[in-house]
Scaffold this motif. Structure first.
Motif, PDB file in Angstrom:
ATOM      1  N   THR A  79      -0.307  -1.261  -0.431  1.00  0.00           N
ATOM      2  CA  THR A  79      -0.110  -1.626   0.979  1.00  0.00           C
ATOM      3  C   THR A  79      -1.074  -2.730   1.431  1.00  0.00           C
ATOM      4  OG1 THR A  79       0.410  -0.565   3.085  1.00  0.00           O
ATOM      5  CG2 THR A  79      -1.744  -0.020   2.120  1.00  0.00           C
ATOM      6  N   THR A  84       3.141  -5.901   4.004  1.00  0.00           N
ATOM      7  CA  THR A  84       3.575  -4.730   4.785  1.00  0.00           C
ATOM      8  C   THR A  84       3.914  -5.167   6.215  1.00  0.00           C
ATOM      9  OG1 THR A  84       1.894  -3.535   3.518  1.00  0.00           O
ATOM     10  CG2 THR A  84       2.983  -2.321   5.288  1.00  0.00           C
ATOM     11  N   LEU A 109      -4.758   2.637   3.102  1.00  0.00           N
ATOM     12  CA  LEU A 109      -3.762   3.080   4.083  1.00  0.00           C
ATOM     13  C   LEU A 109      -4.320   3.010   5.498  1.00  0.00           C
ATOM     14  CD1 LEU A 109      -2.200   5.973   2.019  1.00  0.00           C
ATOM     15  CD2 LEU A 109      -1.018   3.913   2.799  1.00  0.00           C
ATOM     16  N   LEU A 151       4.015   4.770   5.943  1.00  0.00           N
ATOM     17  CA  LEU A 151       3.015   4.683   4.874  1.00  0.00           C
ATOM     18  C   LEU A 151       2.980   6.001   4.113  1.00  0.00           C
ATOM     19  CD1 LEU A 151       0.052   2.900   6.743  1.00  0.00           C
ATOM     20  CD2 LEU A 151       1.905   1.881   5.390  1.00  0.00           C
TER      21      LEU A 151
END
Ligand SMILES: C[S@@+](CC[C@H](N)C(=O)[O-])C[C@H]1O[C@@H](n2cnc3c(N)ncnc32)[C@H](O)[C@@H]1O
Length: 224
Positions: free
Chosen positions: A65, A80, A104, A122
C-alpha cells in the motif's frame, strides 16, 4: 540599451530553466492536483487507467500500500490514492493489502486526507495468503509489495519470487480482460517483475508497455 539586453537574457534563461523543470514534472492532472510529480510512473498510470476504463473495469487490487499516502508520489508512486481517485470517479473499488501495520497507518492517513474511505479498503495480511483466499474477479491487479534492493542480490531474488507467488496465488481471480501492472521493473537485476513477467510470457500474457512499470494483458484480449 545594455540594460535591456541583460534583462532580456535573464528572462530567456528563466524561461529555459522553467521549461526544463516543467518537462520533468509528470503530473496526473486533472485526476490528481497538478503539483504532484509521478515521475517514471506517470505514463504507465495513464495508459493503465485508459485501458481499465476502455474495458469497463471496476475492481482494482494492489499488493503493497501507499505507506506515505500522497507524500511520496515520486518515490513509491502513491498508487493507492491515484487508483482510489480513479475509482471514485468511475464507480470502482480498490483493495490494497499490506503486511505492515505502519504502512497501513500511513496509507489510512492518506485516504482520510483525500476522502477515499468509501472506495478504498485496506487489508492487513501477507499478500500471498490474502490472494490465495480472495474470491472476487479482479479487473486491475497492481503488484508492488516486497521491497526491492538496488544492490542486495538476495533481496532482489526474494522480491522477484514473492511477486511470482502473488501471481500464482491470484491466477484464479483473473479474467480475459484483466490488466496487470508491475512496479519497479527497470532496475539492476531485473526489478520486481523479472521472474513473474517471464512466467506470464510463457502463458497467455503479453507486454503492452515495458518501462519502469510493466503493463500486461492477455493476448486474447487484444483481438477485439
Ligand atoms: C513500495 S511499497 C508500496 C508502494 C505503493 N504501492 C504505492 O504506490 O505507494 C511496498 C509495500 O509492500 C509491503 N510489503 C512487503 N512485503 C509484503 C508482503 N509479504 N505482503 C504484503 N505487503 C508487503 C511493505 O510493507 C510496503 O508497505
Amino acid at each position: 540599451m545594455a540594460l535591456q539586453i541583460i534583462i532580456g537574457l535573464l528572462l530567456l534563461i528563466g524561461i529555459i530553466i522553467l521549461g526544463k523543470k516543467l518537462s520533468k514534472h509528470k503530473s496526473l492532472f486533472p485526476l490528481m492536483p497538478f503539483k504532484y510529480n509521478f515521475a517514471l510512473r506517470r505514463d504507465t498510470f495513464v495508459e493503465t487507467l485508459r485501458l481499465l476504463e476502455q474495458r469497463n473495469g471496476k475492481l482494482i487490487v494492489e499488493t503493497g500500500t501507499s505507506r506515505d499516502g500522497l507524500k511520496n508520489t515520486h518515490g513509491d508512486g502513491a498508487a493507492t490514492i491515484v487508483f482510489g481517485k480513479w475509482a471514485q470517479r468511475h464507480g470502482g473499488k480498490v483493495i490494497s493489502v499490506d503486511i505492515s501495520e505502519d504502512s497501513l497507518k500511513g496509507s489510512q492517513e492518506g485516504l482520510n486526507d483525500e476522502n477515499l474511505n468509501n472506495v478504498v479498503t485496506l487489508e492487513l495480511s501477507d499478500s500471498i495468503a490474502f490472494l490465495e483466499n480472495f474470491d472476487q474477479k479482479i479487473d486491475l491487479l497492481y503488484l508492488d509489495s516486497y521491497d526491492y534492493s538496488l544492490h542486495d542480490e538476495e533481496i532482489q531474488r526474494k522480491s522477484q519470487e514473492h511477486h511470482l507467488k502473488e501471481f500464482i496465488a491470484v491466477e484464479k481471480n483473473l479474467h480475459d480482460d484483466t490488466i496487470i501492472l508491475i512496479d519497479d521493473c527497470d532496475l539492476p537485476g531485473g526489478g520486481k517483475g523479472k521472474v513473474v513477467v517471464e512466467h506470464m510470457l510463457k502463458k497467455d500474457w503479453v507486454i503492452v508497455t515495458n518501462a519502469y512499470q510493466i503493463l500486461m494483458v492477455k493476448k486474447s484480449s487484444l483481438k477485439n
